[in-house]
Design a protein around this motif. Structure first.
Motif, PDB file in Angstrom:
ATOM      1  N   ALA A 299     -63.321  15.917 -28.816  1.00 14.06           N
ATOM      2  CA  ALA A 299     -62.284  15.865 -27.785  1.00 14.06           C
ATOM      3  C   ALA A 299     -60.933  15.551 -28.406  1.00 14.06           C
ATOM      4  O   ALA A 299     -60.829  14.766 -29.354  1.00 14.06           O
ATOM      5  N   ILE A 300     -59.896  16.180 -27.852  1.00  9.91           N
ATOM      6  CA  ILE A 300     -58.496  15.892 -28.162  1.00  9.91           C
ATOM      7  C   ILE A 300     -57.827  15.538 -26.846  1.00  9.91           C
ATOM      8  O   ILE A 300     -57.924  16.293 -25.874  1.00  9.91           O
ATOM      9  N   LYS A 301     -57.121  14.394 -26.813  1.00  8.03           N
ATOM     10  CA  LYS A 301     -56.526  13.939 -25.566  1.00  8.03           C
ATOM     11  C   LYS A 301     -55.092  13.487 -25.808  1.00  8.03           C
ATOM     12  O   LYS A 301     -54.788  12.915 -26.849  1.00  8.03           O
ATOM     13  N   VAL A 302     -54.253  13.764 -24.831  1.00  7.01           N
ATOM     14  CA  VAL A 302     -52.849  13.332 -24.840  1.00  7.01           C
ATOM     15  C   VAL A 302     -52.660  12.422 -23.639  1.00  7.01           C
ATOM     16  O   VAL A 302     -52.914  12.807 -22.490  1.00  7.01           O
ATOM     17  N   TRP A 303     -52.199  11.182 -23.918  1.00 11.34           N
ATOM     18  CA  TRP A 303     -52.002  10.169 -22.882  1.00 11.34           C
ATOM     19  C   TRP A 303     -50.507   9.941 -22.692  1.00 11.34           C
ATOM     20  O   TRP A 303     -49.747   9.916 -23.653  1.00 11.34           O
ATOM     21  N   ILE A 304     -50.098   9.758 -21.439  1.00  7.92           N
ATOM     22  CA  ILE A 304     -48.696   9.511 -21.126  1.00  7.92           C
ATOM     23  C   ILE A 304     -48.575   8.129 -20.494  1.00  7.92           C
ATOM     24  O   ILE A 304     -49.403   7.710 -19.677  1.00  7.92           O
ATOM     25  N   PHE A 305     -47.523   7.403 -20.872  1.00 10.04           N
ATOM     26  CA  PHE A 305     -47.297   6.044 -20.407  1.00 10.04           C
ATOM     27  C   PHE A 305     -46.252   6.064 -19.294  1.00 10.04           C
ATOM     28  O   PHE A 305     -45.056   5.902 -19.528  1.00 10.04           O
ATOM     29  N   ASP A 306     -46.728   6.289 -18.082  1.00 11.14           N
ATOM     30  CA  ASP A 306     -45.845   6.267 -16.914  1.00 11.14           C
ATOM     31  C   ASP A 306     -46.431   5.432 -15.788  1.00 11.14           C
ATOM     32  O   ASP A 306     -46.039   5.576 -14.627  1.00 11.14           O
TER      33      ASP A 306
END
Length: 872
Positions: A299-306
């Motif tokens: 798995a490849i994941k992109v997390w956003i801090f909002d």
């Protein structure tokens, strides 16, 4: 005309196309920033090759050539990507070609660090080598693994030529790689160093240890600023935010990510189950609130801090199975989606068109609500062992039914909502220790037929989930375990196969048995091709039997496998039967002739196979492999003649799709040589080629007198007061500068002074192409004796036009030049018998060439008119 393909041991029917569902493994990723594209790119290792994704959409950009061994670590700089496989480090250009190999290690390379024009690599034997990017060894350091085993490397920001090394013993060393000097030794914190990361502040680094401690340390002052401790084991990765908030993220072997506030010195948020396995690497994008992670769970994941409180949410991801798939089936009639059930307990859909159409239907879970004290893992159902899908009513209710390992209950799934369905199908009076073993959905999509290990075969309504009856007396259809169930197209018949060596036929509506057939061995699996009415059974004695459901008789028997037959599938027309077995072979049987027509070996035993409903792809799943492999059907691309294979046929190994073996030490060609296509001068003798010159260069040659009258200036030109400086140029419409040493005579060479070769006229033709219409008229006028030419030049020009027409090149120019030539010199040519003979020969060639072209034009116009009338 049929083309007979001689089988040389490989497959003559299928060729490897590509692999679906492979994204990442346990190797930490590398992040690059492309200055021209202004975009971040993510490089991950998948087996022996590298995959490059753009972070903005997580779309795959390129797949590198394969190396000789599995990749163990990855690093990247502004131009190159470095990957270590075994003892060799390879440099990739354009994320694909190997342009440099570095040989010098005696043990397996496990760490890589890019430092400007240098590359630093460390192996498991204690060798640390500093390479020049061109391939030369700049420095070699030897460490004793018993006292200082290098486990992490980092370049401190603003520290020129300095490298900070961490060891599994806990100590750290700061080295100058230019002078080969040890500058300082840090005693450490009595725990092995697992991660080193530069913080946004100069001189401050983050150190992760094997005990779960995170130390923020100032290496200039040798002072520990703060420390944290996570409860999930060793620190697998560290990452600092650079967009403002002072946050450091730490990864764990359990797949959790913790976020620590450096100002308040406390834990501010945590992301549990970010990955189902250890977090291989976590990297914050520079000056962006985005965190990129990858893990061994594919798995490849992109997390956003909002989120409020500093939490993160999943922005986008690409993930496949974290454990090998066991069962695959095409979903729908267009052949674009493949359902796959894996040992990780998930049910996923892979698209053969684009990865953005992939779906993850998730894990199966128990129906009861979560109770206090039960973990997330305890609520999950085991892996799916068999499933069936239908698209007829999937818009109205659930269209997928699945059996789970060791469970009698079967679950329903909704493909459109990508979730587990509303029903758990289970008999009202379950037998003790019984499990569901086989399932099939009717073609109408209303009913599910489920067989169990106790011999029961039950029918359920998919809309309501209610039990609608069972087959056989005493609620048992077989005296042994049910190995397969199938229903026909019109819901008239139901076929069941059991370990009691019986194949039974039942009336679907009345559930009365009509007939039974005794088998030679216990069946392992069963597959019905509804359109042709052929029922295939794989038996435990490694043989196959095909039964005609109309006559209820065995029409074909096949033998040849030397291991358990794992799965079977039919071609869309029912002509071929494809089987896969534990002997690592994929065999294709021709049902009309009853012969084996194709057989090839693969490196890993296939466990699942499915043929596309359109017949274009064959999909396979393999032992110890996380991907779904696609093979193209060559018979759709062109005629393929198939011959029966002999009984002693020895197949050869076919490379799995997406994996190519190349020599990484060979040099690669330049990008221009790979991408630029050079067209041929002439495609065929019956075709003609135009010159591609503007029409103004040849279309108005016969009307030059009228053009000159219209363009006659009203007043004579006047010279400017101060003439500007010009470089000398050659005559013609294409600007070409002459060399300073060229004379006026060399710069202006008329056509009558050029050398006409009796065979080759390339030089005169190129000269005429560079001339404009007016200059061309002057050149042709000077060919006659009155203009300084000769009669031989007139004959040579006729031969030049004849050569142009014979070759078929510059067809438009040849006719235009000939028309102007005859207009200027027809009176002189009529008095020369030799020239008239040449013109007569040229006239015949013109007539023959135009006749062929007119026939082609007429045929094309006729076909176009017929197509238009058919569409209307």
């Amino acid at each position: 005309m049929e083309i007979i393909v001689i089988n040389n041991g490989g497959s003559c029917l299928f060729s490897g196309f590509r692999v679906l569902g492979l994204y990442s493994n346990h190797v930490p990723h590398a992040l690059r920033y492309h200055q021209k594209h202004r975009e971040f790119y993510l490089v991950t290792a998948v087996g022996k090759s590298l995959h490059t994704f753009n972070v903005q959409r997580l779309g795959i950009v390129s797949v590198s050539n394969s190396l000789s061994d599995d990749i163990t670590c990855v690093a990247a700089d502004r131009m190159l990507v470095f990957a270590a496989a075994g003892r060799t480090v390879s440099a990739f250009a354009r994320n694909k070609e190997v342009v440099m190999c570095y040989h010098g290690h005696r043990q397996e390379v496990r760490l890589l660090l890019s430092l400007g024009d240098q590359l630093i690599s460390a192996d498991s034997g204690g060798d640390l080598i500093v390479w020049d990017v061109q391939g030369d060894i700049y420095l070699r350091l030897q460490f004793d693994p018993n006292t200082f085993d290098v486990s992490a490397m980092m370049h401190p920001s603003t520290y020129l030529n300095k490298v900070l090394l961490g060891s599994s013993q806990g100590t750290l060393q700061l080295w100058n790689v230019k002078t080969s000097k040890l500058l300082f030794t840090f005693p450490g914190w009595s725990a092995g160093v697992t991660a080193l990361q530069q913080s946004p502040a100069v001189d401050v680094v983050g150190v992760g240890t094997a005990t779960g401690r995170i130390i923020i340390h100032n290496i200039r002052l040798d002072e520990t600023l703060m420390s944290f401790t996570q409860d999930w084991g060793p620190i697998s990765s560290l990452a600092f935010r650079t967009d403002g908030p002072p946050i450091v993220a730490s990864g764990s072997p359990q797949g959790h990510i913790a976020f620590w506030d450096l100002e308040r010195r406390q834990l501010v948020a945590q992301q549990r189950h970010a990955h189902s396995t250890a977090v291989a690497a976590a990297t914050f994008l520079h000056r962006e609130p985005l965190l990129v992670t990858n893990g061994a769970d594919n798995a490849i994941k992109v997390w956003i801090f909002d989120q409020e409180g500093g939490g993160a949410r999943l922005l986008r991801s690409r993930q496949g199975h974290s454990a090998p798939p066991t069962t695959i089936r095409h979903h729908g009639s267009n052949g674009k989606s493949i359902l796959s059930a894996g040992q990780d307990g998930t049910l996923q859909s892979f698209s053969t068109v684009h990865e953005r159409f992939n779906k993850n239907l998730g894990h199966g879970q128990f129906k009861q609500k979560k109770k206090k004290g039960l973990s997330y893992e305890e609520l999950r159902l085991p892996a799916i062992t068999a499933f069936s899908s239908a698209t007829a009513r999937q818009s109205d209710w659930d269209g997928i039914v699945a059996c789970h390992r060791g469970r009698l209950v079967t679950t329903t799934w909704n493909y459109q909502r990508c979730t587990m369905g509303a029903h758990h199908l289970q008999p009202s009076c379950p037998h003790k220790a019984a499990v569901a073993t086989a399932v099939d959905i009717t073609s109408c999509g209303n009913f599910a037929v489920i067989g169990s290990s106790c011999g029961r075969v039950d029918i359920y309504n998919l809309q309501s989930g209610l039990h609608r009856g069972c087959y056989g007396n005493s609620d048992k259809a077989h005296s042994g375990a049910v190995r397969g169930v199938a229903t026909d197209t019109l819901n008239q018949l139901t076929f069941t196969a059991g370990s009691d060596l019986l194949l039974k036929c039942w009336r679907f509506k009345t559930r009365k048995q009509e007939e039974q057939l005794k088998l030679n061995a216990a069946p392992a699996s069963m597959m019905l091709h509804r359109d042709s009415g052929m029922l295939a059974l794989a038996l435990d004695d490694f043989t196959l039997q095909v039964v005609d459901i109309e006559t209820r008789r065995v029409v074909r028997k096949f033998a040849g496998h030397h291991g358990n037959i794992n799965d079977i599938t039919f071609s869309p027309d029912g002509r071929w039967l494809v089987t896969v077995a534990m002997d690592c072979t994929i065999r294709t049987w021709d049902l009309p002739s009853g012969c084996l027509v194709d057989c090839f070996l693969v490196s890993m035993a296939p466990v699942g196979v499915s043929m596309s409903p359109t017949g274009d792809f064959l999909a396979t799943a393999h032992v110890d492999s996380l991907g779904v492999y696609l093979w193209t059907n060559r018979s759709l691309c062109g005629p393929v003649g198939l011959r029966p294979l002999p009984a002693d046929y020895q197949p050869t190994v076919e490379m799995l799709p997406g994996v190519t073996v190349g020599d990484p030490e060979q040099g690669v060609k330049s990008e221009d040589m790979d991408d630029v296509y050079e067209s041929a001068d002439q495609l065929g003798a019956e075709l003609v080629t135009l010159s591609l010159l503007p029409e103004s260069r040849w279309k108005c040659l016969l009307h030059l007198d009228d053009i000159k009258k219209k363009n006659k200036p009203v007043a004579p030109p006047t010279a400017p007061a101060v003439a500007p400086f010009f470089l000398p140029t050659l005559p013609g419409l294409t600007p070409q500068f002459t060399s300073p040493m060229a004379t006026k005579e060399e710069a202006q060479v008329p056509l009558k002074d050029l050398h006409f070769c009796p065979i080759q006229f390339d030089h005169p033709v190129r000269h005429l192409k560079d001339c404009g219409p007016a200059a061309l008229s002057v050149e042709l006028s000077c060919l006659k004796p009155e203009g300084g030419g000769a009669s031989s030049l007139l004959l040579a020009f006729i031969n030049m036009i004849d050569s142009m027409l014979a070759s078929g090149r510059d067809f438009d120019l040849a006719h235009a030049y000939l028309a102007l030539f005859l207009k200027l010199h027809l009176r002189s040519l009529s008095r020369d018998p030799v020239a008239m003979a040449a013109l007569l020969h040229l006239s015949k060639r013109l007539e023959a060439g135009w006749t062929e072209l007119r026939a082609s034009f007429d045929q094309s116009l006729c076909l176009l008119s017929y197509t238009k009338s058919a569409l209307l």
